[in-house]
Design an enzyme around this catalytic site. Structure first.
Site, PDB file in Angstrom:
ATOM      1  N   HIS A  29       1.108   0.728 -13.178  1.00  0.00           N
ATOM      2  CA  HIS A  29       1.888  -0.459 -13.550  1.00  0.00           C
ATOM      3  C   HIS A  29       3.377  -0.090 -13.577  1.00  0.00           C
ATOM      4  CE1 HIS A  29       2.688  -4.334 -15.343  1.00  0.00           C
ATOM      5  NE2 HIS A  29       3.498  -3.719 -16.190  1.00  0.00           N
ATOM      6  N   ARG A  73     -14.968 -15.048 -10.336  1.00  0.00           N
ATOM      7  CA  ARG A  73     -14.504 -13.658 -10.448  1.00  0.00           C
ATOM      8  C   ARG A  73     -15.659 -12.657 -10.490  1.00  0.00           C
ATOM      9  NH1 ARG A  73      -9.090 -13.214 -11.642  1.00  0.00           N
ATOM     10  NH2 ARG A  73      -8.131 -15.121 -12.380  1.00  0.00           N
ATOM     11  N   ILE A 125      -7.445  -9.730 -11.759  1.00  0.00           N
ATOM     12  CA  ILE A 125      -7.941  -9.288 -13.065  1.00  0.00           C
ATOM     13  C   ILE A 125      -9.425  -8.930 -12.893  1.00  0.00           C
ATOM     14  CG2 ILE A 125      -8.399  -9.998 -15.448  1.00  0.00           C
ATOM     15  CD1 ILE A 125      -5.479 -10.006 -14.980  1.00  0.00           C
ATOM     16  N   LEU A 126      -9.813  -7.769 -13.419  1.00  0.00           N
ATOM     17  CA  LEU A 126     -11.207  -7.345 -13.268  1.00  0.00           C
ATOM     18  C   LEU A 126     -12.084  -7.952 -14.362  1.00  0.00           C
ATOM     19  CD1 LEU A 126     -10.919  -3.526 -12.477  1.00  0.00           C
ATOM     20  CD2 LEU A 126     -10.516  -5.493 -10.992  1.00  0.00           C
ATOM     21  N   GLY A 141       0.780  -1.236   0.000  1.00  0.00           N
ATOM     22  CA  GLY A 141       0.000   0.000   0.000  1.00  0.00           C
ATOM     23  C   GLY A 141       0.808   1.280   0.000  1.00  0.00           C
ATOM     24  N   THR A 142       2.012   1.224  -0.565  1.00  0.00           N
ATOM     25  CA  THR A 142       2.775   2.478  -0.600  1.00  0.00           C
ATOM     26  C   THR A 142       2.159   3.470  -1.589  1.00  0.00           C
ATOM     27  OG1 THR A 142       4.394   1.703  -2.247  1.00  0.00           O
ATOM     28  CG2 THR A 142       4.919   1.319   0.090  1.00  0.00           C
ATOM     29  N   MET A 189      -4.019  -7.239  -7.058  1.00  0.00           N
ATOM     30  CA  MET A 189      -3.516  -8.345  -7.867  1.00  0.00           C
ATOM     31  C   MET A 189      -4.629  -9.258  -8.385  1.00  0.00           C
ATOM     32  SD  MET A 189      -0.432  -7.495  -7.879  1.00  0.00           S
ATOM     33  CE  MET A 189       0.456  -8.882  -8.567  1.00  0.00           C
ATOM     34  N   ASN A 196      -5.169   2.233 -13.144  1.00  0.00           N
ATOM     35  CA  ASN A 196      -4.181   1.325 -12.568  1.00  0.00           C
ATOM     36  C   ASN A 196      -2.802   1.946 -12.708  1.00  0.00           C
ATOM     37  OD1 ASN A 196      -3.101  -1.220 -11.606  1.00  0.00           O
ATOM     38  ND2 ASN A 196      -2.486  -1.676 -13.707  1.00  0.00           N
TER      39      ASN A 196
HETATM   40  C1  GRF Z   1       3.420  -1.237  -7.469  1.00  0.00           C
HETATM   41  O1  GRF Z   1       4.684  -1.493  -8.032  1.00  0.00           O
HETATM   42  C2  GRF Z   1       2.396  -1.053  -8.551  1.00  0.00           C
HETATM   43  O2  GRF Z   1       2.904  -0.453  -9.696  1.00  0.00           O
HETATM   44  C3  GRF Z   1       1.999  -2.467  -8.854  1.00  0.00           C
HETATM   45  O3  GRF Z   1       2.000  -3.124  -7.619  1.00  0.00           O
HETATM   46  C4  GRF Z   1       2.887  -2.456  -6.735  1.00  0.00           C
HETATM   47  C5  GRF Z   1       2.077  -2.065  -5.521  1.00  0.00           C
HETATM   48  O4  GRF Z   1       2.866  -1.562  -4.481  1.00  0.00           O
HETATM   49  N1  GRF Z   1       0.732  -2.502  -9.557  1.00  0.00           N
HETATM   50  P1  GRF Z   1       2.178  -0.878  -3.228  1.00  0.00           P
HETATM   51  O5  GRF Z   1       1.205  -1.913  -2.638  1.00  0.00           O
HETATM   52  O6  GRF Z   1       1.468   0.351  -3.691  1.00  0.00           O
HETATM   53  O7  GRF Z   1       3.296  -0.592  -2.274  1.00  0.00           O
END
Ligand code: GRF
Length: 210
Positions: A115, A71, A98-99, A18-19, A96, A113
């Site tokens: 990525h 799903r 897939i929607l 969750g950073t 993590m 999203n």
């Molecule tokens: C990040 O690298 C993001 O790009 C990817 O998953 C990671 C999530 O990190 N989709 P965090 O949970 O936000 O720390």
């Protein structure tokens, strides 16, 4: 500093540390982002994102995907959790799963999203490792609208980062995260300001940032 008009209501979906959620919460607290996080939904009870939300006073909902028949049923529960709290925009911040169309149709072109690669290169999981294994000299991160594919939706913004000679995976991941933490709140602020539009055309949809 951001003005008071156009505060958007976000629902943030997470699975991990969750950073990126933290970056959103910090940007809101520092008034760089005109948004309110109405709810954080996690499919993992142990996600580090949950205490981050709680510390910021944001309600959390844990929905274990294993508890649902499929799903679509899981996504329907997520949609209910988001709708109950008046969410307008959905942010996938390390979510993590897939929607399915169930969630996408409930929030058409309103799911974004982040990525950790320059799409369309290196979609899917382990993007940073894919980039290192390929030997690219430049990588980066992408904020995009989510469609039914894996990391295939229209791109809103990207930011590049040089790969250092001989760089290890952990180092690249951490340096990329720092870039992600800048880019994601910035893009959300563009959305709050009504500056992000989608244009159709005959081919794939693309994004204009005004
Ligand atoms: C990040 O690298 C993001 O790009 C990817 O998953 C990671 C999530 O990190 N989709 P965090 O949970 O936000 O720390």
């Amino acid at each position: 500093m951001a003005g008071a008009a156009g505060v958007i209501t976000l629902g943030v979906l997470v699975s991990g540390s969750g950073t990126n959620l933290q970056a959103i919460l910090d940007a809101i607290a520092e008034r760089r982002l005109d948004a309110r996080v109405a709810v954080v939904v996690s499919n993992k009870a142990g996600a580090g994102a949950l205490p981050r939300a709680a510390r910021a006073g944001v309600p959390t909902v844990v929905l274990d995907h294993n508890a649902y028949a499929g799903r679509e049923a899981f996504d329907a529960a997520v949609v209910s959790a988001l709708r109950e709290r008046g969410v307008e925009w959905v942010v996938l911040a390390g979510f993590m799963r897939i929607l399915t169309r169930v969630l996408l149709d409930a929030f058409p072109m309103r799911v974004v999203n982040i990525h950790p690669a320059l799409l369309p290169s290196f979609p899917g999981t382990d993007a940073q490792r894919q980039a290192l294994d390929y030997g690219v000299r430049v990588t980066g991160c992408t904020v995009h609208f989510v469609d039914a594919g894996t990391d295939t939706g229209p791109i809103i913004a990207q930011r590049a980062l040089d790969v250092l000679p001989g760089e290890e995976l952990e180092s690249l991941k951490n340096r990329l995260l720092a870039v992600e933490h800048q880019l994601l709140p910035e893009v959300l602020q563009w959305i709050a300001e009504g500056r992000v539009g989608v244009v159709g055309g005959k081919g794939r949809a693309s994004v204009v940032v005004r």
